[in-house]
Design a protein around this motif. Structure first.
Motif, mmCIF file in Angstrom:
data_model
loop_
_atom_site.group_PDB
_atom_site.id
_atom_site.type_symbol
_atom_site.label_atom_id
_atom_site.label_comp_id
_atom_site.label_asym_id
_atom_site.label_seq_id
_atom_site.Cartn_x
_atom_site.Cartn_y
_atom_site.Cartn_z
ATOM 1 N N ARG A 52 -0.417 -4.550 -11.352
ATOM 2 C CA ARG A 52 -0.532 -3.442 -10.397
ATOM 3 C C ARG A 52 0.731 -2.580 -10.429
ATOM 4 O O ARG A 52 0.677 -1.367 -10.248
ATOM 5 C CB ARG A 52 -0.752 -4.003 -8.985
ATOM 6 C CG ARG A 52 -0.954 -2.931 -7.941
ATOM 7 C CD ARG A 52 -1.320 -3.523 -6.605
ATOM 8 N NE ARG A 52 -0.200 -4.255 -6.000
ATOM 9 C CZ ARG A 52 -0.276 -4.894 -4.833
ATOM 10 N NH1 ARG A 52 -1.411 -4.888 -4.152
ATOM 11 N NH2 ARG A 52 0.749 -5.541 -4.349
ATOM 12 N N ALA A 53 1.867 -3.248 -10.683
ATOM 13 C CA ALA A 53 3.113 -2.494 -10.718
ATOM 14 C C ALA A 53 3.262 -1.696 -12.006
ATOM 15 O O ALA A 53 3.705 -0.547 -11.975
ATOM 16 C CB ALA A 53 4.298 -3.446 -10.543
ATOM 17 N N PHE A 108 -5.487 0.534 -7.535
ATOM 18 C CA PHE A 108 -5.325 1.134 -6.197
ATOM 19 C C PHE A 108 -4.471 2.416 -6.237
ATOM 20 O O PHE A 108 -4.892 3.475 -5.771
ATOM 21 C CB PHE A 108 -4.678 0.094 -5.270
ATOM 22 C CG PHE A 108 -4.591 0.508 -3.826
ATOM 23 C CD1 PHE A 108 -5.715 0.492 -3.021
ATOM 24 C CD2 PHE A 108 -3.382 0.907 -3.271
ATOM 25 C CE1 PHE A 108 -5.634 0.857 -1.678
ATOM 26 C CE2 PHE A 108 -3.303 1.270 -1.930
ATOM 27 C CZ PHE A 108 -4.438 1.252 -1.137
ATOM 28 N N GLY A 109 -3.297 2.308 -6.839
ATOM 29 C CA GLY A 109 -2.398 3.463 -6.884
ATOM 30 C C GLY A 109 -2.957 4.596 -7.726
ATOM 31 O O GLY A 109 -2.794 5.771 -7.386
ATOM 32 N N ARG A 143 1.051 2.030 -13.277
ATOM 33 C CA ARG A 143 1.364 3.422 -12.949
ATOM 34 C C ARG A 143 2.529 3.974 -13.758
ATOM 35 O O ARG A 143 2.970 5.101 -13.514
ATOM 36 C CB ARG A 143 1.693 3.534 -11.457
ATOM 37 C CG ARG A 143 0.460 3.453 -10.589
ATOM 38 C CD ARG A 143 0.784 3.784 -9.152
ATOM 39 N NE ARG A 143 1.556 2.748 -8.498
ATOM 40 C CZ ARG A 143 2.760 2.921 -7.979
ATOM 41 N NH1 ARG A 143 3.347 4.097 -8.050
ATOM 42 N NH2 ARG A 143 3.387 1.939 -7.388
ATOM 43 N N VAL A 175 3.982 1.550 -1.132
ATOM 44 C CA VAL A 175 4.635 1.727 -2.427
ATOM 45 C C VAL A 175 3.631 2.230 -3.450
ATOM 46 O O VAL A 175 3.922 3.064 -4.290
ATOM 47 C CB VAL A 175 5.275 0.399 -2.888
ATOM 48 C CG1 VAL A 175 5.708 0.497 -4.328
ATOM 49 C CG2 VAL A 175 6.457 0.040 -2.010
ATOM 50 N N GLU A 176 2.381 1.729 -3.335
ATOM 51 C CA GLU A 176 1.363 2.137 -4.297
ATOM 52 C C GLU A 176 0.939 3.589 -4.111
ATOM 53 O O GLU A 176 0.311 4.161 -4.988
ATOM 54 C CB GLU A 176 0.131 1.235 -4.169
ATOM 55 C CG GLU A 176 0.313 -0.139 -4.769
ATOM 56 C CD GLU A 176 0.575 -0.064 -6.253
ATOM 57 O OE1 GLU A 176 -0.263 0.528 -6.957
ATOM 58 O OE2 GLU A 176 1.612 -0.562 -6.713
ATOM 59 N N GLY A 177 1.208 4.170 -2.955
ATOM 60 C CA GLY A 177 0.917 5.594 -2.844
ATOM 61 C C GLY A 177 0.207 6.061 -1.590
ATOM 62 O O GLY A 177 -0.308 7.163 -1.557
ATOM 63 N N ALA A 223 0.839 -1.203 0.000
ATOM 64 C CA ALA A 223 0.000 0.000 0.000
ATOM 65 C C ALA A 223 0.872 1.250 0.000
ATOM 66 O O ALA A 223 0.587 2.229 -0.699
ATOM 67 C CB ALA A 223 -0.922 0.000 1.214
#
Lengths: 318, 394
Positions: free
Chosen positions: B146-147, B98-99, B150, A213-215, A211
């Motif tokens: 997911r990686a 998510f990001g 972004r 790392v994702e932002g 979470a």
């Protein structure tokens, strides 16, 4: 072992030795029946009392069924005193306390459950130790503070500096929710911190790292990942706090200087107000108690699944 | 896309030093594997790049920015974790986006990007599934999606394939290489599996006990290992090591001698050195003609034979006595790789030769390589050493 069928009892014994599951099931029903009766009988007795006219109760009655069917008592409850206001008070107190407790306990639970820092064990032990202090120990100083007017001073400053060093003068909080929510939050925090620490500590580090790392920030990860995954624990802590505050009488009866709903007297204060100097309306006591229990009963039924898994899952790996 | 630079990064915990003065310079678009045995500090190194761990000393740069104290979310990185770490309470689409949702992208853009990312990793029709309804390989693909969704500057992958079964691992290995070719993003990949490191990376950074041992392209690490550790770690089965001494005429050990001119390597007689030779550079003596620079014949006896299908591994014992303790046997043993049609049998007397142009010498005291190849015309180890040093100084 004899297989002769010389009587129903020995036949039954014979059968149950071959098939013990049957006996266990019978024992389960007996035990369950016992617990259900002992748990629900007081509630049943409340119903009996509520439906029996007060005069009959005062005359004394022995029947395990209501003497009459006086449903009007449930309406009379609201006619005699503004019972709904007392319920509202308790509801507001319980809800605000729960929100405050969950918020602070979540942050504390995150720190205790997921971070390594020196003194963590000692601090956690201190919190738990304080939670075992009897609340009565806090009543006098808190009452002194909440009546206002007396400034809070630095301890022993009079001895050191000659005159007391005033920190601040607290506002007069008696007869307001503040005088109750503050001590309630403090008193019920340790249990919630303990429950949430256990839960938050079990969430794998990788999820929080992902979470972040994702932002998200650490707090963002707490609210977006850790808390949703700890829903049973949060529900458990929340419901326990809510019920405790909803039923609370000791503090609120002291912090509300009178028994009026305008003074934020709680539910129990409302129930007790059916007793006046000359009359005691047992049937209204009972009816009010039933009405008062209903919201909590509904809450528990709704949250039951989560609470049960919360109380047991704390000890096990998720 | 960005270059990643670590300068004197050190991470100390209370009583252990996980990373010790690490200097890395990873070029833009490069695929670098951090490889080493478990507990060597490679994961800690990656966590300092990600910002999940703050280094005790040193600086981390991503692109032109110093990011040492920056939180992970502001570093322009994406990470794939060993335990995959999908959010179990979200479906695939919510996991991937998510990001993006945190960064307040509008929903059309999110849909478009999620679609593209899931196309790249072949997740069509699975966007509504929950992670626990998917297989390990599918979950891994979601984590990769997911990686990549972004468009990060740098991908960090912490043993992403470790939890997959062997077949899927090989498949995902090629997928990752294809992905790297397509995205041209810098990838830093942590693994303890030297085969993974050899096959995928542009350069391998070999790490042991918190220290960088060598960072070079895979074949340089294989052919010119900087020290004993790298020599033993890279390559499977690993290199044969024989401890011995330098004499006037070359190298001597309890089991065999190799002739060379020690003066040309700056060695003096009596220096204790370890000789290393890879199994494929040991030959039966009858193939002497095809060896580019054969050594003297070594008398030996075959011990154990392991047929692998495409080759046969033969353990030969080079000391005279067959009855000896385990340690001596280890030192006097050579592993030889021969072609599958060979008729070598167990407990058979055999003569072997080493290819002197492929023999490595290591200093016993420092463990550093002295030379790679003993024949006069073979290249020496100096290139490797200067390269490693250059990497350190950068």
């Amino acid at each position: 072992m004899s297989t002769q069928s010389d009587g129903p009892l020995s036949r039954w014994a014979d059968r149950s030795m071959k098939n013990p599951g049957q006996v266990y099931r019978a024992m389960f029903y007996v035990a369950a029946f016992f617990f259900i009766v002992t748990t629900l009988f007081p509630f049943y007795w409340l119903v009996v009392l509520a439906l029996t006219p007060n005069q009959e109760i005062l005359n004394g009655f022995a029947a395990p069924v209501p003497e009459g069917f006086n449903v009007a008592a449930f309406a009379q409850v609201f006619e005699q005193v503004p019972f709904h206001l007392y319920m509202f008070n308790s509801f507001v107190l319980a809800t605000s306390t729960t929100i405050i407790v969950l918020l602070i306990a979540s942050l504390a639970g995150y720190v205790f459950g997921r971070l390594e820092f020196p003194g963590r064990g000692v601090l956690m032990l201190a919190i738990l130790a304080i939670s075992y202090f009897p609340p009565a120990a806090f009543v006098v100083p808190l009452f002194d503070i909440f009546t206002g007017g007396s400034p809070v001073v630095v301890p022993f400053s009079e001895l050191v500096f000659g005159s007391p060093v005033n920190l601040f003068t607290p506002p007069r909080l008696v007869n307001t929710p503040g005088a109750m929510i503050l001590p309630f939050s403090a008193l019920f925090l340790p249990l919630s911190i303990f429950v949430l620490t256990t839960f938050y500590g079990q969430i794998p580090d990788g999820l929080e790292d992902a979470a972040r790392v994702e932002g998200t920030t650490r707090i963002g990860a707490l609210f977006r990942v850790i808390i949703p995954l700890s829903a049973p624990g949060v529900a458990t802590a929340g419901v326990l706090t809510f019920i405790s505050v909803y039923n609370e009488y000791f503090f609120s009866q002291i912090m509300a200087l009178g028994n009026q709903p305008q003074q934020w007297s709680p539910l129990v204060g409302g129930i007790l107000s059916y007793q006046t100097q000359y009359t005691t309306s047992f049937n209204l006591f009972a009816a009010a108690s039933i009405i008062g229990v209903l919201p909590v009963a509904i809450l528990v039924v709704v949250a039951q699944e989560r609470i049960v898994s919360g109380l047991t899952a704390g000890a096990l790996k998720e | 896309m960005a270059r990643v630079k670590l300068e004197h990064v050190t991470k100390r915990y209370e009583d252990v030093t996980a990373v010790d003065d690490m200097n890395l310079d990873i070029r833009d678009g490069e695929f670098v594997c951090l490889v080493g045995p478990s507990g060597c500090g490679k994961s800690t190194t990656m966590e300092t790049i990600a910002g999940l761990t703050l280094p005790t000393e040193g600086e981390v740069y991503i692109g032109d920015r110093e990011v040492t104290r920056l939180p992970p979310k502001d570093r322009g990185i994406a990470m794939v974790f060993q335990n995959i770490a999908l959010f179990p309470h979200m479906n695939v689409k919510d996991n991937i986006s998510f990001g993006l949702r945190l960064r307040k992208y509008d929903s059309e853009e999110i849909d478009r990007r999620v679609q593209r990312a899931s196309d790249i990793v072949q997740l069509e029709g699975m966007l509504e599934r929950m992670p626990d309804e998917m297989s390990g390989g599918q979950r891994q693909r979601v984590a990769i999606a997911r990686a990549i969704v972004r468009n990060p500057d740098v991908f960090l992958m912490d043993e992403p394939l470790a939890n997959l079964d062997a077949k899927l691992r090989v498949h995902m290995r090629t997928e990752l290489q294809r992905l790297h070719k397509e995205l041209e993003t810098t990838i830093i990949y942590v693994t303890h599996d030297q085969a993974e490191a050899m096959t995928m990376s542009d350069r391998i950074a070999v790490i042991d006990s918190g220290e960088l041992q060598q960072i070079d392209p895979p074949l340089v690490c294989y052919n010119e290992p900087a020290n004993l550790f790298v020599a033993g770690f890279i390559g499977s089965p690993s290199m044969n090591f024989t401890p011995g001494r330098v004499t006037d005429g070359g190298f001597t050990s309890e089991s065999y001698d190799i002739e060379f001119d020690p003066a040309s390597l700056g060695l003096s007689p009596g220096d204790s050195v370890t000789l290393g030779v890879r199994p494929e550079d040991v030959y039966p003596a009858e193939q002497r003609a095809s060896v580019s620079d054969p050594s003297m014949t070594i008398e030996a006896r075959t011990d154990v034979i392991e047929p692998m299908g495409d080759e046969i591994f033969v353990y030969v014992v080079t000391t005279d006595e067959m009855e000896m303790d385990f340690e001596a046997a280890e030192a006097g043993q050579l592993l030889m790789s021969v072609s599958p049609d060979s008729t070598i049998d167990v407990d058979q007397d055999i003569e072997v030769v080493l290819d002197r142009s492929k023999v490595h010498l290591f200093d016993d005291e420092t463990g550093q390589a002295i030379c790679h190849g003993l024949s006069p015309n073979a290249q020496t180890g100096t290139t490797t050493e200067t390269e490693t040093e250059a990497g350190d100084d950068d």
